[in-house]
Design a protein around this motif. Structure first.
Motif, PDB file in Angstrom:
ATOM      1  N   GLU A  40     -30.449  -6.269 -61.952  1.00  0.00           N
ATOM      2  CA  GLU A  40     -31.079  -5.264 -61.087  1.00  0.00           C
ATOM      3  C   GLU A  40     -32.592  -5.197 -61.304  1.00  0.00           C
ATOM      4  OE1 GLU A  40     -29.384  -1.184 -61.321  1.00  0.00           O
ATOM      5  OE2 GLU A  40     -31.505  -0.637 -61.366  1.00  0.00           O
ATOM      6  N   LYS A  41     -33.019  -5.314 -62.563  1.00  0.00           N
ATOM      7  CA  LYS A  41     -34.427  -5.046 -62.865  1.00  0.00           C
ATOM      8  C   LYS A  41     -35.329  -6.282 -62.834  1.00  0.00           C
ATOM      9  CE  LYS A  41     -33.860  -0.740 -65.290  1.00  0.00           C
ATOM     10  NZ  LYS A  41     -34.434   0.122 -64.246  1.00  0.00           N
ATOM     11  N   LEU A  42     -34.750  -7.453 -63.041  1.00  0.00           N
ATOM     12  CA  LEU A  42     -35.601  -8.647 -63.077  1.00  0.00           C
ATOM     13  C   LEU A  42     -35.201  -9.562 -61.918  1.00  0.00           C
ATOM     14  CD1 LEU A  42     -35.608  -8.990 -66.924  1.00  0.00           C
ATOM     15  CD2 LEU A  42     -37.631  -8.619 -65.510  1.00  0.00           C
ATOM     16  N   LEU A  43     -36.034  -9.581 -60.886  1.00  0.00           N
ATOM     17  CA  LEU A  43     -35.644 -10.251 -59.636  1.00  0.00           C
ATOM     18  C   LEU A  43     -35.515 -11.765 -59.789  1.00  0.00           C
ATOM     19  CD1 LEU A  43     -37.710  -8.145 -57.096  1.00  0.00           C
ATOM     20  CD2 LEU A  43     -35.334  -7.851 -57.849  1.00  0.00           C
ATOM     21  N   LYS A  44     -36.161 -12.320 -60.814  1.00  0.00           N
ATOM     22  CA  LYS A  44     -36.029 -13.775 -60.997  1.00  0.00           C
ATOM     23  C   LYS A  44     -34.753 -14.143 -61.771  1.00  0.00           C
ATOM     24  CE  LYS A  44     -38.990 -13.804 -65.044  1.00  0.00           C
ATOM     25  NZ  LYS A  44     -40.146 -14.345 -65.736  1.00  0.00           N
ATOM     26  N   TYR A  45     -33.997 -13.132 -62.224  1.00  0.00           N
ATOM     27  CA  TYR A  45     -32.708 -13.398 -62.860  1.00  0.00           C
ATOM     28  C   TYR A  45     -31.650 -13.317 -61.743  1.00  0.00           C
ATOM     29  CZ  TYR A  45     -34.740 -12.397 -67.527  1.00  0.00           C
ATOM     30  OH  TYR A  45     -35.493 -12.393 -68.679  1.00  0.00           O
ATOM     31  N   ASN A  46     -31.015 -14.420 -61.438  1.00  0.00           N
ATOM     32  CA  ASN A  46     -30.122 -14.437 -60.268  1.00  0.00           C
ATOM     33  C   ASN A  46     -28.639 -14.541 -60.602  1.00  0.00           C
ATOM     34  OD1 ASN A  46     -32.844 -16.190 -59.229  1.00  0.00           O
ATOM     35  ND2 ASN A  46     -32.239 -14.358 -58.112  1.00  0.00           N
ATOM     36  N   TRP A  47     -28.315 -14.865 -61.818  1.00  0.00           N
ATOM     37  CA  TRP A  47     -26.922 -14.842 -62.294  1.00  0.00           C
ATOM     38  C   TRP A  47     -27.008 -14.527 -63.785  1.00  0.00           C
ATOM     39  CZ3 TRP A  47     -23.550 -16.542 -65.937  1.00  0.00           C
ATOM     40  CH2 TRP A  47     -22.173 -16.448 -65.650  1.00  0.00           C
ATOM     41  N   VAL A  48     -26.259 -13.526 -64.218  1.00  0.00           N
ATOM     42  CA  VAL A  48     -26.305 -13.119 -65.629  1.00  0.00           C
ATOM     43  C   VAL A  48     -24.879 -12.894 -66.108  1.00  0.00           C
ATOM     44  CG1 VAL A  48     -27.179 -11.440 -67.301  1.00  0.00           C
ATOM     45  CG2 VAL A  48     -28.499 -11.886 -65.223  1.00  0.00           C
ATOM     46  N   GLY A  49     -24.480 -13.573 -67.160  1.00  0.00           N
ATOM     47  CA  GLY A  49     -23.118 -13.342 -67.643  1.00  0.00           C
ATOM     48  C   GLY A  49     -22.897 -13.814 -69.066  1.00  0.00           C
ATOM     49  N   PHE A  50     -21.811 -13.317 -69.632  1.00  0.00           N
ATOM     50  CA  PHE A  50     -21.399 -13.726 -70.973  1.00  0.00           C
ATOM     51  C   PHE A  50     -20.313 -14.786 -70.884  1.00  0.00           C
ATOM     52  CE2 PHE A  50     -23.181  -9.554 -71.746  1.00  0.00           C
ATOM     53  CZ  PHE A  50     -23.860  -9.733 -72.942  1.00  0.00           C
ATOM     54  N   TYR A  51     -20.342 -15.716 -71.808  1.00  0.00           N
ATOM     55  CA  TYR A  51     -19.211 -16.597 -72.084  1.00  0.00           C
ATOM     56  C   TYR A  51     -18.820 -16.327 -73.528  1.00  0.00           C
ATOM     57  CZ  TYR A  51     -19.745 -19.458 -67.882  1.00  0.00           C
ATOM     58  OH  TYR A  51     -19.787 -19.904 -66.584  1.00  0.00           O
ATOM     59  N   MET A  52     -17.525 -16.165 -73.777  1.00  0.00           N
ATOM     60  CA  MET A  52     -17.081 -15.894 -75.143  1.00  0.00           C
ATOM     61  C   MET A  52     -16.105 -16.983 -75.583  1.00  0.00           C
ATOM     62  SD  MET A  52     -18.908 -13.245 -75.573  1.00  0.00           S
ATOM     63  CE  MET A  52     -18.470 -12.624 -77.192  1.00  0.00           C
TER      64      MET A  52
END
Ligand code: SME
Length: 162
Positions: A40-52
């Motif tokens: 939401e806050k960083l427009l250049k971040y377009n996919w954000v996720g965890f892999y465990m």
């Protein structure tokens, strides 16, 4: 290169992440909230996720955890594949400025130009990672790296307590 306004923005996001950490009751809540705040806050971040890492899996495999963005075809990633596998197996942050130039890269979206993957540690062992894709080349500055490493660190600390 990053500008002064980028630094202010990163500082603001770090505060939002720390606020989330103080409000989240569990590690799971924190992990669900981090991708939302960053996307939401960083427009250049377009996919954000965890892999465990899947507990007990042999050979080890990374499994998609909480994420924000389009569904990825890579829900399970062996440690010898992808930028994700490289970060988890080395225990080191990997920043790729141009994914087309890295033969290890597994495409999640054709729009992705750059990527950062930061391992999450629990008692010194890698248990997973935070992965971020950008539609912009070389999107991840030193300050971005510090922010994402901070996010991974607080998740590791929370997991240690749970
Ligand atoms: N690009 C990653 C795969 C995960 S997607 O980006 C969500 C990789 O090369 O491991």
């Amino acid at each position: 290169m990053s500008s002064i306004s980028d630094s202010f923005k990163i500082e603001e996001v770090r505060k939002a992440i720390d606020h989330l950490n103080s409000e989240a009751g569990t590690a799971e809540e924190l992990m669900a909230g981090i991708p939302k705040v960053l996307l939401e806050k960083l427009l250049k971040y377009n996919w954000v996720g965890f892999y465990m890492l899947e507990p007990g899996a042999d050979p080890p495999v990374l499994v998609l955890g909480p994420f924000q963005g389009a569904m990825t075809p890579h829900a399970r990633i062996p440690l010898d594949q992808g930028i994700c596998g490289a970060a988890a197996s080395s225990g080191k942050t990997v920043v790729i400025d141009d994914v087309t130039k890295d033969p290890r890269y597994l495409a999640c979206s054709l729009e992705t130009k750059s990527e950062i993957v930061v391992p999450v540690f629990v008692h010194g062992c890698v248990v997973g990672e935070l992965d971020i894709d950008s539609h912009f080349p070389a999107a991840f500055s030193y300050e971005d790296r510090e922010l994402v490493e901070h996010c991974a660190k607080i998740v590791g600390k929370r997991l240690e307590q749970s």
